[in-house]
Design a protein around this motif. Structure first.
Motif, mmCIF file in Angstrom:
data_model
loop_
_atom_site.group_PDB
_atom_site.id
_atom_site.type_symbol
_atom_site.label_atom_id
_atom_site.label_comp_id
_atom_site.label_asym_id
_atom_site.label_seq_id
_atom_site.Cartn_x
_atom_site.Cartn_y
_atom_site.Cartn_z
ATOM 1 N N LEU A 179 -4.490 -16.578 23.440
ATOM 2 C CA LEU A 179 -4.167 -16.977 22.072
ATOM 3 C C LEU A 179 -5.423 -17.178 21.232
ATOM 4 C CD1 LEU A 179 -1.222 -19.487 22.684
ATOM 5 C CD2 LEU A 179 -1.092 -17.175 21.729
ATOM 6 N N GLY A 180 -6.569 -17.325 21.902
ATOM 7 C CA GLY A 180 -7.825 -17.439 21.173
ATOM 8 C C GLY A 180 -8.165 -16.188 20.381
ATOM 9 N N LEU A 181 -7.523 -15.061 20.742
ATOM 10 C CA LEU A 181 -7.741 -13.801 20.032
ATOM 11 C C LEU A 181 -6.755 -13.600 18.885
ATOM 12 C CD1 LEU A 181 -8.260 -11.459 23.123
ATOM 13 C CD2 LEU A 181 -10.006 -12.645 21.787
ATOM 14 N N THR A 182 -5.810 -14.528 18.736
ATOM 15 C CA THR A 182 -4.759 -14.355 17.732
ATOM 16 C C THR A 182 -5.313 -14.284 16.321
ATOM 17 O OG1 THR A 182 -3.148 -15.502 19.132
ATOM 18 C CG2 THR A 182 -2.655 -15.361 16.786
ATOM 19 N N ALA A 183 -6.256 -15.166 15.998
ATOM 20 C CA ALA A 183 -6.816 -15.183 14.639
ATOM 21 C C ALA A 183 -7.468 -13.843 14.313
ATOM 22 C CB ALA A 183 -7.826 -16.317 14.494
ATOM 23 N N ALA A 184 -8.133 -13.245 15.303
ATOM 24 C CA ALA A 184 -8.763 -11.943 15.074
ATOM 25 C C ALA A 184 -7.726 -10.862 14.811
ATOM 26 C CB ALA A 184 -9.631 -11.565 16.277
ATOM 27 N N ALA A 185 -6.618 -10.905 15.555
ATOM 28 C CA ALA A 185 -5.557 -9.915 15.347
ATOM 29 C C ALA A 185 -4.959 -10.035 13.949
ATOM 30 C CB ALA A 185 -4.468 -10.092 16.409
ATOM 31 N N LEU A 186 -4.731 -11.263 13.524
ATOM 32 C CA LEU A 186 -4.171 -11.469 12.184
ATOM 33 C C LEU A 186 -5.167 -11.053 11.095
ATOM 34 C CD1 LEU A 186 -2.441 -14.927 12.752
ATOM 35 C CD2 LEU A 186 -1.345 -12.684 12.607
ATOM 36 N N ALA A 187 -6.455 -11.360 11.317
ATOM 37 C CA ALA A 187 -7.478 -10.973 10.338
ATOM 38 C C ALA A 187 -7.585 -9.453 10.258
ATOM 39 C CB ALA A 187 -8.826 -11.588 10.721
ATOM 40 N N TRP A 188 -7.450 -8.784 11.392
ATOM 41 C CA TRP A 188 -7.497 -7.312 11.416
ATOM 42 C C TRP A 188 -6.368 -6.752 10.535
ATOM 43 C CZ3 TRP A 188 -9.492 -4.192 16.069
ATOM 44 C CH2 TRP A 188 -9.332 -2.821 15.845
ATOM 45 N N ALA A 189 -5.153 -7.264 10.742
ATOM 46 C CA ALA A 189 -4.019 -6.767 9.971
ATOM 47 C C ALA A 189 -4.203 -7.040 8.479
ATOM 48 C CB ALA A 189 -2.729 -7.412 10.468
ATOM 49 N N GLY A 190 -4.686 -8.238 8.136
ATOM 50 C CA GLY A 190 -4.888 -8.576 6.733
ATOM 51 C C GLY A 190 -5.950 -7.709 6.081
ATOM 52 N N ALA A 191 -7.068 -7.500 6.782
ATOM 53 C CA ALA A 191 -8.136 -6.672 6.220
ATOM 54 C C ALA A 191 -7.694 -5.217 6.110
ATOM 55 C CB ALA A 191 -9.390 -6.783 7.090
ATOM 56 N N ALA A 192 -6.907 -4.739 7.074
ATOM 57 C CA ALA A 192 -6.396 -3.370 6.997
ATOM 58 C C ALA A 192 -5.505 -3.194 5.778
ATOM 59 C CB ALA A 192 -5.630 -3.023 8.281
ATOM 60 N N HIS A 193 -4.723 -4.223 5.475
ATOM 61 C CA HIS A 193 -3.872 -4.165 4.277
ATOM 62 C C HIS A 193 -4.726 -4.096 3.014
ATOM 63 C CE1 HIS A 193 -0.439 -4.894 1.662
ATOM 64 N NE2 HIS A 193 -1.130 -5.856 1.078
ATOM 65 N N VAL A 194 -5.778 -4.893 2.965
ATOM 66 C CA VAL A 194 -6.677 -4.872 1.813
ATOM 67 C C VAL A 194 -7.317 -3.495 1.674
ATOM 68 C CG1 VAL A 194 -8.844 -5.790 0.889
ATOM 69 C CG2 VAL A 194 -7.140 -7.342 1.860
ATOM 70 N N GLN A 195 -7.782 -2.934 2.799
ATOM 71 C CA GLN A 195 -8.387 -1.598 2.762
ATOM 72 C C GLN A 195 -7.407 -0.564 2.277
ATOM 73 O OE1 GLN A 195 -9.021 2.313 3.695
ATOM 74 N NE2 GLN A 195 -7.571 1.152 4.940
ATOM 75 N N GLY A 196 -6.137 -0.691 2.701
ATOM 76 C CA GLY A 196 -5.131 0.262 2.274
ATOM 77 C C GLY A 196 -4.863 0.196 0.781
ATOM 78 N N ARG A 197 -5.052 -0.986 0.189
ATOM 79 C CA ARG A 197 -4.779 -1.146 -1.246
ATOM 80 C C ARG A 197 -5.977 -0.783 -2.112
ATOM 81 N NH1 ARG A 197 0.533 -2.076 -2.582
ATOM 82 N NH2 ARG A 197 -0.281 -2.938 -4.536
ATOM 83 N N ILE A 198 -7.166 -1.225 -1.723
ATOM 84 C CA ILE A 198 -8.320 -1.080 -2.629
ATOM 85 C C ILE A 198 -9.511 -0.420 -1.942
ATOM 86 C CG2 ILE A 198 -7.614 -3.055 -4.022
ATOM 87 C CD1 ILE A 198 -9.819 -4.687 -2.634
ATOM 88 N N GLY A 199 -9.263 0.288 -0.833
ATOM 89 C CA GLY A 199 -10.369 0.891 -0.104
ATOM 90 C C GLY A 199 -11.199 1.841 -0.940
ATOM 91 N N ASP A 200 -10.554 2.682 -1.747
ATOM 92 C CA ASP A 200 -11.305 3.630 -2.574
ATOM 93 C C ASP A 200 -12.092 2.913 -3.659
ATOM 94 O OD1 ASP A 200 -10.647 6.173 -1.378
ATOM 95 O OD2 ASP A 200 -8.618 5.843 -2.086
ATOM 96 N N SER A 201 -11.572 1.797 -4.144
ATOM 97 C CA SER A 201 -12.306 1.027 -5.158
ATOM 98 C C SER A 201 -13.548 0.380 -4.554
ATOM 99 C CB SER A 201 -11.391 -0.044 -5.763
ATOM 100 O OG SER A 201 -10.265 0.536 -6.385
#
Length: 459
Positions: free
Chosen positions: A305-327
């Protein structure tokens, strides 16, 4: 005349009626492959004891990674020569057959055979789905599709090991394999139903010879298997690692874009960077729960479970990249992503070396997830942007091969270093420092990614 970019900018989203079933089915296939990959770590000790298979324990893991390279190359070449539906079907079929063989195995050699077949399907399925994205979705939404693929790994990372343990305890370990096989058939039905009849081929199919590339893939697989087993060979470990790296380096060169090992600007640097960050993160990640258990007395459940925060951060950052990656742009994503990954590894080195509170490691490791969430899907988007219908399969396979080989090579090297320093307190700091050096090295190709014909992101 309307430009292609303008057409893409007004294209429906990935959850629109036009794409929703393809999106659901493809994400489900990624999800199930991730679930099975993470679950097997939990159940394999039980499987090995039940089938008296201690001698083949390592091969059951290493074999799947090794044969996946063959699947990647074969399916990539197949896709470049025509449509994607038949190669995808073949890959999914191999994945399901491998799961069924493993789930019904009465002996450990049969289970290992199932895992080898499963690897062929896993590697081929990943490449085929990348080609599906290239040929079905407009370029403007590729970032969002790969963000959804990244998110499909989050739930398995949270519940996969626990669920596998529960299935093993209350039903039987066989259902960890057989259950995923049944669900994979259902997920594939969603994809094939919508893909059937779509123009998924290419007007100018590739015509190069496949046999030499398959031979190279087999050699790479043998080298990867040798790396994975080197830790079991005692005094012969380092010579085997050296020989395996040479074999992999020579055999992998024809499977990668020309100039990859020299960090040539454009696609070669995209592929090289992917291997470096994969090796950095995945090599270090296996030691994070190990440190929490060995030095801080965490239970395996809490360490995971110590890796959970990293998994959630990965998903959140991937979402950000998907929205504004080209910007943001490729250079900013590289610098920001590498900075986050490096900061996480510095926190890990300090925690292990100075025996800081474990919260420093757990919180710091979330930064690694954020950095990877920015970089990982971005590199996939760039790979497709640099590709044509004639080489989408080859380039997608090259990216996946770089992934696998980067992880396998670094994990093997870290394992030998950690074992050599096991009698001291330097083992954990050393492997985290190695990963940090790799992360910084990723800046070299990362600042040479260039720009392909990425479409502008919709507002």
């Amino acid at each position: 005349m309307t430009s292609p970019a303008a057409v893409d900018a007004g294209a429906p989203g990935i959850w629109s009626r036009r794409y929703v079933w393809v999106t659901i089915g493809a994400v489900a296939l990624i999800f199930l492959a991730a679930m099975q990959s993470l679950a097997i770590t939990t159940v394999m000790p039980v499987v090995s004891a039940d089938l008296d298979g201690d001698a083949l324990y390592a091969v059951a893991f290493a074999g799947t990674l090794a044969t996946s390279v063959i699947g990647m190359v074969a399916v990539g070449a197949w896709c470049d020569r025509g449509g994607v539906l038949v190669p995808l079907t073949a890959a999914v079929a191999l994945f399901v057959v491998g799961l069924a063989l493993a789930g019904l195995a009465l002996t450990m050699p049969v289970l290992v055979a199932g895992r080898l077949v499963q690897g062929l399907g896993t590697g081929g399925q990943t490449v085929a789905l990348y080609v599906v994205v290239a040929r079905v979705y407009p370029a403007a939404v590729h970032g969002r599709v790969f963000a959804a693929f990244s998110a499909a790994w989050v739930v398995p990372s949270l519940v996969g090991p626990f669920l596998a343990g529960a299935v093993t305890e209350f039903l039987h370990w066989r259902w960890v394999f057989l259950g995923v096989a049944v669900l994979t058939v259902i997920a594939f039905a969603m994809v094939v139903f919508k893909l059937h009849g779509l123009p998924l081929g290419t007007e100018e199919p590739a015509t190069g010879r496949i046999a030499p590339r398959l031979a190279c893939a087999v050699a790479v697989a043998a080298g990867a298997l040798g790396l994975s087993l080197a830790g079991e060979l005692g005094a012969w470990a380092w010579p085997v690692v050296a020989a395996s790296v040479v074999v992999i380096g020579l055999a992998a060169t024809p499977l990668l874009p020309r100039g990859t090992l020299r960090a040539r600007r454009g696609l070669p640097s995209v592929v090289l960077m992917r291997g470096l960050i994969a090796g950095s993160l995945f090599g270090a990640e296996i030691y994070v729960p190990y440190l929490l258990i060995a030095d801080y007395g965490f239970s395996p459940t809490w360490a995971g479970l110590g890796l959970t925060a990293a998994a959630l951060a990965w998903a959140g950052a991937a979402h950000v990249q998907g929205r504004i990656g080209d910007s943001l742009g490729n250079a900013r994503i590289t610098v920001l992503g590498v900075a986050l990954l490096t900061a996480a590894l510095v926190a890990a080195v300090l925690t292990a070396g100075l025996h800081l509170h474990p919260a420093a490691l757990i919180a710091g490791w979330a930064l690694a997830g954020g950095g990877m969430g920015l970089m990982y899907p971005r590199l996939t988007v760039l790979t497709l942007a640099y590709s044509t219908p004639q080489n989408q399969g080859f380039n997608s396979a090259a990216l996946s091969i770089s992934d696998s080989l980067g992880g396998a090579t670094v994990i093997a090297a870290m394992g030998l270093v950690f074992t050599a320093l096991s009698a001291t307190d330097a083992g954990f700091p050393a492997v985290f420092a190695m990963a940090g050096a790799l992360a910084l090295a990723a800046l070299i190709p990362g600042l040479r990614l260039g720009h392909a014909h990425e479409a502008p992101v919709r507002g």
